[in-house]
Design a protein around this motif. Structure first.
Motif, short mmCIF file in Angstrom:
data_model
loop_
_atom_site.label_atom_id
_atom_site.label_comp_id
_atom_site.label_asym_id
_atom_site.label_seq_id
_atom_site.Cartn_x
_atom_site.Cartn_y
_atom_site.Cartn_z
N SER A 20 0.83 -1.20 0.00
CA SER A 20 0.00 0.00 0.00
C SER A 20 0.86 1.25 0.00
O SER A 20 1.97 1.28 0.54
N TRP A 21 0.33 2.29 -0.65
CA TRP A 21 0.94 3.61 -0.70
C TRP A 21 -0.11 4.64 -0.31
O TRP A 21 -1.30 4.44 -0.52
N ARG A 22 0.36 5.75 0.24
CA ARG A 22 -0.58 6.78 0.71
C ARG A 22 -0.03 8.18 0.44
O ARG A 22 1.18 8.39 0.53
N SER A 23 -0.95 9.09 0.14
CA SER A 23 -0.58 10.49 -0.05
C SER A 23 -1.36 11.35 0.92
O SER A 23 -2.59 11.21 1.03
N ASP A 24 -0.66 12.21 1.64
CA ASP A 24 -1.29 13.12 2.59
C ASP A 24 -0.87 14.56 2.33
O ASP A 24 -0.80 15.37 3.25
N THR A 25 -0.59 14.88 1.08
CA THR A 25 -0.17 16.24 0.74
C THR A 25 -1.39 17.16 0.69
O THR A 25 -2.52 16.70 0.52
N PRO A 26 -1.18 18.48 0.81
CA PRO A 26 -2.32 19.41 0.71
C PRO A 26 -3.04 19.30 -0.63
O PRO A 26 -4.24 19.53 -0.72
N GLU A 27 -2.30 18.95 -1.68
CA GLU A 27 -2.90 18.85 -3.01
C GLU A 27 -3.75 17.60 -3.19
O GLU A 27 -4.72 17.60 -3.94
N GLU A 28 -3.37 16.52 -2.50
CA GLU A 28 -4.09 15.27 -2.69
C GLU A 28 -3.95 14.37 -1.47
O GLU A 28 -2.86 14.15 -0.95
N GLN A 29 -5.12 13.87 -1.04
CA GLN A 29 -5.13 12.79 -0.06
C GLN A 29 -5.66 11.56 -0.78
O GLN A 29 -6.66 11.62 -1.49
N GLY A 30 -4.97 10.45 -0.59
CA GLY A 30 -5.41 9.25 -1.29
C GLY A 30 -4.65 8.02 -0.86
O GLY A 30 -3.69 8.10 -0.07
N GLY A 31 -5.09 6.88 -1.36
CA GLY A 31 -4.44 5.63 -1.02
C GLY A 31 -4.52 4.65 -2.17
O GLY A 31 -5.48 4.66 -2.95
N ILE A 32 -3.53 3.79 -2.28
CA ILE A 32 -3.49 2.74 -3.29
C ILE A 32 -3.04 1.45 -2.61
O ILE A 32 -2.03 1.44 -1.90
N THR A 33 -3.79 0.39 -2.80
CA THR A 33 -3.44 -0.91 -2.24
C THR A 33 -3.45 -1.94 -3.36
O THR A 33 -4.38 -1.98 -4.17
N VAL A 34 -2.41 -2.77 -3.40
CA VAL A 34 -2.28 -3.80 -4.43
C VAL A 34 -1.93 -5.12 -3.74
O VAL A 34 -1.08 -5.15 -2.85
N SER A 35 -2.60 -6.20 -4.15
CA SER A 35 -2.28 -7.53 -3.64
C SER A 35 -1.84 -8.41 -4.80
O SER A 35 -2.50 -8.44 -5.85
N ILE A 36 -0.73 -9.14 -4.59
CA ILE A 36 -0.15 -9.98 -5.63
C ILE A 36 0.17 -11.34 -5.06
O ILE A 36 0.68 -11.46 -3.94
N ASP A 37 -0.15 -12.39 -5.83
CA ASP A 37 0.18 -13.75 -5.40
C ASP A 37 1.69 -13.89 -5.27
O ASP A 37 2.45 -13.56 -6.19
N ALA A 38 2.14 -14.35 -4.10
CA ALA A 38 3.57 -14.40 -3.81
C ALA A 38 4.27 -15.58 -4.47
O ALA A 38 5.50 -15.67 -4.40
#
Length: 758
Positions: free
Chosen positions: A90-108
């Motif tokens: 997962s990645w996250r953005s908390d900047t004034p311009e953008e708040q958001g999140g991205i989560t990716v799941s991959i078979d190991a």
């Protein structure tokens, strides 16, 4: 206790969605099991083919990660339910311009992309308008994506026709994603809840992805009955009956009269549509949750008591009295202590005053019990008891012992209900006693579910009654719920006949062959194979209904409606009364966007609207089609009470700042004027304070002197939401027609969407 509630909810949703032709995100089950420590085990990176850095690299190749997004989490899970070891990134953005999140799941182990979830504050506010995307390109890109990312599976993934139809029809709204579902096929037969779901935002960008593919499923083979034979057998035995359908989505919601299938099976108490799962080989009905042969109802002809007893309505129980009442209905030992007691007044699902009381074992882990008492009637309306013994059974089927028979469980449940709601017994009928089996094993009964339905003069009240769970080992009552008896019931008259109701529904039904792999109680060690069973699902041919909504047949008219008395236009008739209308072009767009009611092929465009009717139109054009807003306990206006047909729309509009609440009265039957809708539009855009300043938005108008806020008229004209006539008059006091109001609101929603994006 919460896990058990979630489990029951998941299985109920699964049954409803599958049987009505919907598609359920597979990760509903994955999340449920993931929350259970039994289902998730620790695994080392050295045991996987795909290492940490390789997983991150692969995720970034698939999903564009903006520079403002920082790595938040890297987790390696062995999920036994999914039978996959997976990297969760997962990645996250908390900047004034953008708040958001991205989560990716991959078979190991094989690198298969399992899920994507992304959100961003830059997406703008939700809009009821159809999305602005190139549907053909999105679908073409989705097919290419499947071939590229899911090569080994692609030949057995097919875009579901109903999914594609709904995607193209613009029927998604601010509550439901625009999704494409590629269903898994086995020998050309769809596998329920197996495949790939892709969901998109309003611009056609992928927001969510869920991939489900159980590699260890085994598939039943053999000769099956024809769909024609199965459908004919079902329709021949179908019986329709009048029932009361409560509307609990709003305070004091009205009870409707509906024609529904008569209850014959234990999993069809709440159904308002003819749906069923049928064993494709034997033709016998199946329980959609377990894949086992469905049980038949007991259907007692007599209530629990033939004597009517009055129910107190104003006891005003205090904390001590409520606790004493609760203690009569729970089993406590000396190791348990009071955890909490609280009082609340609620309007949903009914207006009532209740006490919640809970106890927990002193060690804080082994047992939890809670009860809810109605402070006005003294009735116990809910009780749950959860302990470690249940956990042990779920972990290990060998721990299950059966000491209680079905007849004994029924007797215990009846005795409990008699004590919990003694004043309701003349309306409660025993309907079913169902053993809940561990992984389908008839020798491993976890507990019994006993259902009591409410009937008044022989007519069933859907969703009302009592439900009791009895432990098959100890005989203890572990769960109890009582619901209903708070709404007045309408008189049954002027209804169509059962034969007419059946005739209206039979032609809309179809049978589809599927594979069903029931969800197990315990995923064990991930090595146990699940068996997929061939079944036919009986459901409606027409999938234009909005998803996850209750539909029913109005018992008086035979029309299809959604829960909450919002008419559904599923006749397929062309709109007959807008051709040649001055606003025909825009009205057609509004109809295609599913923003206005069409009844019997008519919109009634020249109908003069009252203020109340306009608010209902405003409400529905925001896609609040099914009483989504729960309302308030104290009405804002004295002339729009909770039982008013305009209450929900008006209270919602007040909360959204579309209406001012300074006045005592709303005047719902007064004329809906052009000045009134201009006020609504300007307040909806958030420019009301600015527009009230003299000179900011003022424009020369021939009748400006007759207006309270000239700036409102100037703004809506500048934005091309409303126009003046040939004499440059705004006509503030002229009463609106439905067509005029709908077009003004449609233009307003278009402007509001642009403002939101900016």
């Amino acid at each position: 206790m919460e896990k058990r509630r979630q489990y029951r909810w998941t299985r109920a949703v699964m049954a409803g969605v599958i049987l009505t032709g919907g598609m359920l995100p597979y990760n509903v089950f994955a999340q449920e099991v993931k929350a259970d420590k039994v289902a998730v085990s620790t695994v080392q990176e050295t045991d996987t083919a795909i290492k940490r850095e390789e997983a991150i690299k692969k995720a970034k190749q698939i999903v564009s990660i903006p520079d403002s997004y920082k790595e938040e989490r890297v987790e390696l899970d062995a999920n036994n339910y999914l039978k996959r070891t997976q990297w969760n990134l997962s990645w996250r953005s908390d900047t004034p311009e953008e708040q958001g999140g991205i989560t990716v799941s991959i078979d190991a182990n094989d690198g298969t992309l399992l899920s994507i979830q992304r959100w961003s504050s830059q997406e703008g506010l939700a809009s009821p308008l159809p999305p602005k995307m190139d549907y053909e390109k999105v679908i073409e890109d989705a097919r290419s994506f499947v071939k590229k990312q899911y090569g080994p599976y692609a030949n057995n993934l097919r875009l579901n026709a109903d999914s594609e139809k709904q995607f193209r029809s613009n029927t998604g709204n601010q509550f439901f994603d625009h999704s494409l579902y590629f269903e898994r096929l086995e020998d050309g037969v769809p596998v329920v809840n197996q495949g790939l779901r892709l969901s998109y935002d309003r611009k056609g960008n992928m927001r969510y992805l869920d991939f489900s593919w159980d590699k260890k499923l085994t598939f039943e083979k053999g000769q099956v009955k024809s769909k024609e034979e199965v459908l004919k057998n079902y329709t021949d035995n179908l019986q329709m009956e009048v029932a009361y359908l409560p509307n609990t989505d709003r305070p004091n919601g009205k009870v409707e009269l509906a024609y529904v299938p008569s209850v014959q099976l234990t999993d069809s108490f709440y159904g308002t549509l003819p749906t069923a799962a049928i064993d494709a080989r034997t033709g016998k009905p199946l329980d959609i949750n377990t894949g086992l042969e469905s049980g038949y109802t007991v259907q007692s002809a007599t209530p629990l008591s033939s004597t009517s007893v009055s129910v107190p309505t104003n006891l005003k129980l205090d904390a001590d009295q409520a606790m004493a009442r609760a203690r009569q209905m729970v089993q406590l030992d000396d190791k348990m202590e009071l955890q909490g007691k609280s009082y609340r007044e609620e309007t949903m699902p009914y207006k009532r005053k209740i006490w919640d009381i809970s106890w927990q074992s002193k060690d804080g882990t082994s047992k939890y019990t809670n009860a809810t008492v109605d402070a006005e009637t003294g009735e116990v309306i809910n009780m749950n008891s959860y302990g470690m013994a249940y956990d042990m059974k779920m972990r290990d089927g060998a721990a299950i012992k059966v000491n209680v028979t079905q007849q004994q469980a029924q007797a215990k449940a009846e005795e409990y209900v008699r004590r919990a709601v003694p004043g309701r017994l003349s309306s409660l009928y025993i309907a079913s006693v169902t053993p809940n089996l561990y992984n389908g094993d008839p020798d491993k009964i976890l507990n019994y579910s006993i259902t009591f339905v409410r009937k008044e003069k022989g007519v069933r009240v859907i969703g009302e009654g009592a439900w009791v769970t009895v432990d098959a080992e100890t005989g203890d009552i572990t769960n109890y719920n009582f619901n209903g008896f708070k709404q007045s019931l309408p008189e049954i008259k002027n209804v169509i006949s059962p034969e007419q109701a059946k005739e209206k529904i039979v032609g809309l039904l179809k049978a589809e062959l599927n594979y069903l792999a029931p969800s197990p109680y315990n995923p064990s060690d991930g090595k146990t194979n699940r068996s997929a069973k061939l079944m036919y699902t009986i459901g409606l041919k027409d999938k234009t209904f909005l998803p996850y909504m209750t539909q029913y047949m109005d018992a008086r008219t035979g029309e299809w409606k959604t829960y909450g008395n919002q008419l559904v236009n599923n006749t397929g008739l062309p709109v007959q009364d807008i051709k040649g209308h001055a606003l025909e072009k825009e009205l057609q767009k509004i109809i295609e966007a599913n923003l206005i009611e069409v009844k019997d092929g008519k919109v009634n465009p020249d109908q003069k609207l009252t203020r109340g009717e306009l608010m209902n139109l405003v409400y529905s054009m925001h896609r609040y089609l099914y009483n989504y807003y729960p309302g308030v306990s104290n009405p804002t206006f004295s002339d729009v009470g909770q039982d008013s047909e305009y209450s929900q729309a008006v209270e919602w509009a007040v909360q959204q700042r579309l209406l001012k609440k300074e006045a005592m009265n709303f005047d719902p039957n007064g004329a809906a004027t052009r000045e009134f809708i201009a006020d609504i539009v300007v307040r909806g855009l958030g420019y009301d304070k600015l527009a009230e300043i003299d000179g900011v938005f003022d424009i020369p108008l021939a009748d400006a002197a007759s207006m309270k806020h000239k700036g409102y008229a100037g703004l809506v004209k500048r934005l091309h939401i409303m126009n003046t006539d040939a004499q440059n008059e705004f006509e503030p006091q002229r009463q609106l027609t439905k067509a005029e109001a709908a077009v003004i609101l449609y233009r307003y929603l278009q402007v509001k969407e642009k403002v939101s994006i900016q």
